[in-house]
Design a protein around this motif. Structure first.
Motif, PDB file in Angstrom:
ATOM      1  N   GLY A 226     -58.911 125.559 -84.653  1.00 24.37           N
ATOM      2  CA  GLY A 226     -58.159 124.383 -84.235  1.00 24.37           C
ATOM      3  C   GLY A 226     -56.659 124.615 -84.162  1.00 24.37           C
ATOM      4  O   GLY A 226     -55.882 123.651 -84.263  1.00 24.37           O
ATOM      5  N   ARG A 227     -56.239 125.849 -83.947  1.00 22.00           N
ATOM      6  CA  ARG A 227     -54.810 126.156 -83.912  1.00 22.00           C
ATOM      7  C   ARG A 227     -54.256 125.982 -82.501  1.00 22.00           C
ATOM      8  O   ARG A 227     -54.897 126.356 -81.507  1.00 22.00           O
ATOM      9  CB  ARG A 227     -54.562 127.588 -84.394  1.00 22.00           C
ATOM     10  N   ALA A 228     -53.091 125.426 -82.391  1.00 24.39           N
ATOM     11  CA  ALA A 228     -52.436 125.233 -81.098  1.00 24.39           C
ATOM     12  C   ALA A 228     -51.993 126.584 -80.539  1.00 24.39           C
ATOM     13  O   ALA A 228     -51.803 127.549 -81.287  1.00 24.39           O
ATOM     14  CB  ALA A 228     -51.233 124.311 -81.262  1.00 24.39           C
ATOM     15  N   PRO A 229     -51.830 126.688 -79.226  1.00 21.61           N
ATOM     16  CA  PRO A 229     -51.359 127.953 -78.629  1.00 21.61           C
ATOM     17  C   PRO A 229     -50.034 128.394 -79.247  1.00 21.61           C
ATOM     18  O   PRO A 229     -49.115 127.583 -79.420  1.00 21.61           O
ATOM     19  CB  PRO A 229     -51.203 127.595 -77.146  1.00 21.61           C
ATOM     20  N   HIS A 230     -49.927 129.683 -79.567  1.00 23.84           N
ATOM     21  CA  HIS A 230     -48.737 130.179 -80.254  1.00 23.84           C
ATOM     22  C   HIS A 230     -48.588 131.677 -80.005  1.00 23.84           C
ATOM     23  O   HIS A 230     -49.482 132.345 -79.484  1.00 23.84           O
ATOM     24  CB  HIS A 230     -48.850 129.923 -81.763  1.00 23.84           C
ATOM     25  N   LEU A 258     -45.296 136.882 -65.231  1.00 22.32           N
ATOM     26  CA  LEU A 258     -46.721 136.657 -65.440  1.00 22.32           C
ATOM     27  C   LEU A 258     -47.019 135.159 -65.543  1.00 22.32           C
ATOM     28  O   LEU A 258     -47.995 134.664 -64.962  1.00 22.32           O
ATOM     29  CB  LEU A 258     -47.188 137.372 -66.711  1.00 22.32           C
ATOM     30  N   HIS A 259     -46.175 134.433 -66.247  1.00 22.46           N
ATOM     31  CA  HIS A 259     -46.365 132.990 -66.366  1.00 22.46           C
ATOM     32  C   HIS A 259     -46.312 132.324 -64.992  1.00 22.46           C
ATOM     33  O   HIS A 259     -47.153 131.478 -64.650  1.00 22.46           O
ATOM     34  CB  HIS A 259     -45.288 132.388 -67.273  1.00 22.46           C
ATOM     35  N   ARG A 260     -45.353 132.740 -64.165  1.00 22.49           N
ATOM     36  CA  ARG A 260     -45.220 132.175 -62.823  1.00 22.49           C
ATOM     37  C   ARG A 260     -46.460 132.487 -61.981  1.00 22.49           C
ATOM     38  O   ARG A 260     -46.974 131.628 -61.276  1.00 22.49           O
ATOM     39  CB  ARG A 260     -43.971 132.763 -62.145  1.00 22.49           C
ATOM     40  N   MET A 261     -46.915 133.726 -62.062  1.00 25.69           N
ATOM     41  CA  MET A 261     -48.056 134.143 -61.253  1.00 25.69           C
ATOM     42  C   MET A 261     -49.329 133.419 -61.679  1.00 25.69           C
ATOM     43  O   MET A 261     -50.084 132.897 -60.844  1.00 25.69           O
ATOM     44  CB  MET A 261     -48.260 135.650 -61.378  1.00 25.69           C
ATOM     45  N   LEU A 262     -49.585 133.346 -62.989  1.00 23.20           N
ATOM     46  CA  LEU A 262     -50.803 132.701 -63.472  1.00 23.20           C
ATOM     47  C   LEU A 262     -50.788 131.211 -63.187  1.00 23.20           C
ATOM     48  O   LEU A 262     -51.835 130.613 -62.906  1.00 23.20           O
ATOM     49  CB  LEU A 262     -50.969 132.949 -64.971  1.00 23.20           C
ATOM     50  N   LEU A 297     -54.539 130.958 -73.889  1.00 19.60           N
ATOM     51  CA  LEU A 297     -53.571 132.054 -73.754  1.00 19.60           C
ATOM     52  C   LEU A 297     -52.501 131.724 -72.716  1.00 19.60           C
ATOM     53  O   LEU A 297     -51.324 132.041 -72.912  1.00 19.60           O
ATOM     54  CB  LEU A 297     -54.307 133.347 -73.379  1.00 19.60           C
ATOM     55  N   ARG A 298     -52.870 131.085 -71.639  1.00 21.18           N
ATOM     56  CA  ARG A 298     -51.886 130.696 -70.626  1.00 21.18           C
ATOM     57  C   ARG A 298     -50.911 129.659 -71.190  1.00 21.18           C
ATOM     58  O   ARG A 298     -49.715 129.700 -70.905  1.00 21.18           O
ATOM     59  CB  ARG A 298     -52.586 130.146 -69.387  1.00 21.18           C
ATOM     60  N   GLU A 299     -51.451 128.723 -71.981  1.00 21.17           N
ATOM     61  CA  GLU A 299     -50.571 127.730 -72.602  1.00 21.17           C
ATOM     62  C   GLU A 299     -49.634 128.391 -73.615  1.00 21.17           C
ATOM     63  O   GLU A 299     -48.457 128.022 -73.724  1.00 21.17           O
ATOM     64  CB  GLU A 299     -51.409 126.648 -73.282  1.00 21.17           C
ATOM     65  N   ALA A 300     -50.157 129.371 -74.337  1.00 22.30           N
ATOM     66  CA  ALA A 300     -49.299 130.096 -75.283  1.00 22.30           C
ATOM     67  C   ALA A 300     -48.201 130.851 -74.546  1.00 22.30           C
ATOM     68  O   ALA A 300     -47.038 130.875 -74.982  1.00 22.30           O
ATOM     69  CB  ALA A 300     -50.143 131.069 -76.110  1.00 22.30           C
ATOM     70  N   LEU A 301     -48.542 131.437 -73.418  1.00 20.87           N
ATOM     71  CA  LEU A 301     -47.548 132.156 -72.625  1.00 20.87           C
ATOM     72  C   LEU A 301     -46.506 131.189 -72.080  1.00 20.87           C
ATOM     73  O   LEU A 301     -45.296 131.468 -72.126  1.00 20.87           O
ATOM     74  CB  LEU A 301     -48.245 132.888 -71.472  1.00 20.87           C
ATOM     75  N   ALA A 302     -46.951 130.040 -71.580  1.00 25.90           N
ATOM     76  CA  ALA A 302     -46.010 129.057 -71.031  1.00 25.90           C
ATOM     77  C   ALA A 302     -45.052 128.541 -72.102  1.00 25.90           C
ATOM     78  O   ALA A 302     -43.873 128.286 -71.831  1.00 25.90           O
ATOM     79  CB  ALA A 302     -46.786 127.884 -70.420  1.00 25.90           C
TER      80      ALA A 302
END
Length: 317
Positions: A226-230, A258-262, A297-302
């Motif tokens: 239950g951990r938030a993206p980090h 990478l964030h922009r591309m994903l 993982l995408r949310e963590a990257l963002a």
């Protein structure tokens, strides 16, 4: 020596039954009387009782013959019968759940559900789902990589489904056989493809798809907790795999790129949503899917990608 009538009486069966097994070679006669009547030896009664027991279990005559003639055949035949019975029970459970799905709903919902479940076998197969992934993945991936992705991405039909799982599986199959996927997404210009799937973009897809499962497993552990993206090992692994597939280093600039591309890539979120419903029906906790791990993982990257450095703005005083 027993006559056919005496043997039938002692075994509690009809003469016709004894003659049936005799004619098929399961119960050999020991001799014939002067008048041509069958005679059976002292072992015939035990053999007939064994035949009856095996037939009570619905073993077909050829399998009964094998058990009688081969000392070790019974174990293999019983195992095969158990598999067959299990398959029949699974089919009946799917039929029951599908029928329950058609109750307690509006006429419009019933018509749609009937269309969806009518396209399913009972129990359903996964060929359409596997075919979808073979179309969706980049061309010329090594066979072992394709198999690994398909094994992870295709949910197995539950043996004892709820009506909600039947509906989710039916909707999932309906999703992957829609026209934009019938000939493969690569063939349809109206359906976008991730950059990694397109030639000439500099990606090494095999490197990416071989490395992503480790990142997904690390992210799944965080999801279960239950951990938030980090920031952390899961995100670092995810970025490193993408960087390796592009031949670049993991830097702040790369993470921004990478964030922009994903963020601009097409998604198949519905696939993963339905897969989650199949794997984890309420009220139990959801089991993370690769799609859920990828979203985490995408949310963590963002949330952690460095902001662009536009340089300092100097103003006259």
């Amino acid at each position: 020596m027993l006559s056919i009538g005496q043997l039938a009486e002692q075994a509690g069966v009809s003469v016709k039954t004894v003659r049936f097994y005799s004619d098929r070679g399961l119960l050999p006669e020991a001799a014939r009387s002067g008048g041509g009547h069958r005679r059976y030896g002292p072992d015939a009664l035990d053999r007939l009782r064994l035949i009856r027991s095996l037939r009570t279990l619905d073993l077909p005559v050829p399998d009964v013959s094998r058990v009688l003639d081969e000392e070790d055949a019974l174990e293999d035949i019983v195992a095969g019968q158990l598999r067959e019975v299990g398959s029949r029970l699974a089919a009946l459970r799917w039929r029951e759940a599908a029928l329950r799905l058609l109750t307690d709903c509006t006429a419009r919902e019933r018509a749609e559900r009937l269309r969806l479940v009518g396209a399913l076998s009972t129990p359903p197969g996964t060929d359409a789902l596997a075919r979808f992934w073979r179309y969706w993945l980049p061309a010329r991936l090594p066979a072992r990589v394709v198999k690994a992705v398909v094994d992870q991405a295709v949910p197995a039909p539950p043996d004892d489904p709820t009506p909600e799982q039947v509906l989710a599986f039916a909707r999932l199959q309906d999703f992957v056989i829609t026209p934009c996927f019938v000939s493969g997404p690569r063939a349809n210009t109206n359906y976008g493809q991730p950059e990694v799937h397109l030639p000439g973009k500099g990606y090494r897809p095999a490197v990416l798809y071989e490395g992503l499962p480790e990142a997904y497993e690390l992210a799944s552990a965080a999801l279960r907790a239950g951990r938030a993206p980090h920031r952390g090992e899961a995100l670092d692994c995810f970025v490193a795999v993408h960087a390796a597939s592009l031949g670049r280093r993991d830097t702040g600039d790369f993470r921004r790129d990478l964030h922009r591309m994903l963020a601009a890539e097409p998604r198949i979120d519905l696939y993963w949503q339905l897969t989650a419903e199949i794997l984890s029906p309420p009220p139990g906790p959801p089991e993370p899917t690769p799609g859920a791990a990828d979203n985490w993982l995408r949310e963590a990257l963002a949330a952690t990608a460095p902001a662009p450095d536009y340089g300092r703005v100097h103003t006259a005083t």
